[in-house]
Design a protein around this motif. Structure first.
Motif, PDB file in Angstrom:
ATOM      1  N   ALA A 260       0.782  -1.046  -0.205  1.00  0.00           N
ATOM      2  CA  ALA A 260       0.082  -0.010  -0.143  1.00  0.00           C
ATOM      3  C   ALA A 260       0.887   1.469   0.052  1.00  0.00           C
ATOM      4  O   ALA A 260       0.705   2.079  -0.639  1.00  0.00           O
ATOM      5  CB  ALA A 260      -0.990   0.008   1.231  1.00  0.00           C
TER       6      ALA A 260
ATOM      7  N   ASN B 230      -7.399  -0.296  -1.207  1.00  0.00           N
ATOM      8  CA  ASN B 230      -7.466  -1.626  -0.724  1.00  0.00           C
ATOM      9  C   ASN B 230      -8.091  -2.557  -1.442  1.00  0.00           C
ATOM     10  O   ASN B 230      -7.645  -3.692  -1.448  1.00  0.00           O
ATOM     11  CB  ASN B 230      -8.328  -1.490   0.504  1.00  0.00           C
TER      12      ASN B 230
ATOM     13  N   TYR C 282      -6.154  -6.379  -2.712  1.00  0.00           N
ATOM     14  CA  TYR C 282      -6.684  -7.708  -2.306  1.00  0.00           C
ATOM     15  C   TYR C 282      -6.847  -8.459  -3.586  1.00  0.00           C
ATOM     16  O   TYR C 282      -6.958  -9.645  -3.555  1.00  0.00           O
ATOM     17  CB  TYR C 282      -8.066  -7.257  -1.719  1.00  0.00           C
TER      18      TYR C 282
ATOM     19  N   TRP D  22      -9.263  -9.339   6.897  1.00  0.00           N
ATOM     20  CA  TRP D  22      -9.433  -8.504   5.363  1.00  0.00           C
ATOM     21  C   TRP D  22     -10.565  -8.875   5.002  1.00  0.00           C
ATOM     22  O   TRP D  22     -11.054  -7.925   4.339  1.00  0.00           O
ATOM     23  CB  TRP D  22      -7.923  -8.740   4.951  1.00  0.00           C
TER      24      TRP D  22
ATOM     25  N   GLN E 284      -9.574  -3.760   7.671  1.00  0.00           N
ATOM     26  CA  GLN E 284      -7.969  -3.377   7.388  1.00  0.00           C
ATOM     27  C   GLN E 284      -7.746  -2.121   8.171  1.00  0.00           C
ATOM     28  O   GLN E 284      -6.444  -1.798   8.675  1.00  0.00           O
ATOM     29  CB  GLN E 284      -8.042  -3.154   6.111  1.00  0.00           C
TER      30      GLN E 284
ATOM     31  N   PHE F 251      -6.736   3.208   6.674  1.00  0.00           N
ATOM     32  CA  PHE F 251      -5.992   2.416   5.614  1.00  0.00           C
ATOM     33  C   PHE F 251      -5.835   3.268   4.168  1.00  0.00           C
ATOM     34  O   PHE F 251      -5.126   3.266   3.564  1.00  0.00           O
ATOM     35  CB  PHE F 251      -6.578   1.086   5.624  1.00  0.00           C
ATOM     36  N   HIS F 252      -7.073   3.540   3.922  1.00  0.00           N
ATOM     37  CA  HIS F 252      -7.163   4.482   2.643  1.00  0.00           C
ATOM     38  C   HIS F 252      -6.155   5.535   2.746  1.00  0.00           C
ATOM     39  O   HIS F 252      -5.569   6.029   1.533  1.00  0.00           O
ATOM     40  CB  HIS F 252      -8.632   5.117   2.512  1.00  0.00           C
TER      41      HIS F 252
END
Length: 201
Positions: A30, A37, A41, A108, A113, A131-132
């Motif tokens: 990331a 995200n 994945y 996840w 996350q 997370f973003h």
């Protein structure tokens, strides 16, 4: 939005690797690619070329719709940096039977996350981010390193210039160098400073 600076990013990845955290390869990907995200994945080995140092980001995932096209609907290429190449090679050896690049983690799968990242950041006493926000961390880091905005936009998959302008402001690159015209206003290199007492008898 909160972003981690370069020193904080280094600390996060170093601590995660030291602790052998199961999310370590995901956080590396990331922070070194700016991928979303769902793009992380759904990334498959068939979309990774270690020979060309490129990854084709052509799909995304969420827990409601499964795998679908990217947010913008367009494919894009992401360059593989040297440290990321090492991580990918390790992942390939560890997951020979998996079609997906990154490990499948139950939390996840459930979309947790952001919570996992915040908890770890709190544990190692770093600012908590979503997370973003790793995308913003990546973008501001790239810009602060002198990468031109249009290249950051292209690799990050942004089409909205206003979004990039926000990251440019966060990185400070829009004002970088403007004070160089003041360099000869006050020369401190060849003068010896004196301490003057402000107390009078």
């Amino acid at each position: 939005k909160t972003v981690l600076n370069e020193s904080q990013v280094k600390t996060l990845l170093l601590k995660a690797r030291e602790y052998n955290h199961e999310w370590y390869p995901i956080w590396v990907m990331a922070l070194l690619t700016g991928m979303r995200n769902g793009e992380l994945y759904s990334l498959k080995w068939e979309d990774v070329s270690l020979e060309q140092n490129l990854m084709n980001v052509c799909s995304s995932w969420n827990k409601y719709d499964g795998i679908k096209s990217t947010k913008s609907g367009d494919d894009r290429y992401v360059e593989i940096s040297k440290p990321l190449r090492t991580i990918l090679s390790e992942l390939k050896l560890r997951n020979l039977d998996s079609e997906f690049v990154l490990p499948r983690i139950l939390k996840w799968d459930k979309g947790e996350q952001a919570r996992v990242l915040r908890e770890f950041l709190r544990e190692i006493e770093l600012p908590e981010i979503r997370f973003h926000d790793t995308r913003a961390c990546w973008a501001t880091l790239m810009l602060s390193k002198g990468v031109v905005p249009i290249k950051v936009m292209k690799m990050g998959g942004w089409k909205d210039l206003k979004t990039m302008e926000r990251y440019i402001r966060q990185a400070g690159v829009d004002i970088k160098g403007i004070t160089s015209c003041l360099d000869d206003i006050h020369n401190t290199n060849n003068s010896t400073g004196k301490i003057l007492s402000l107390i009078t008898n």
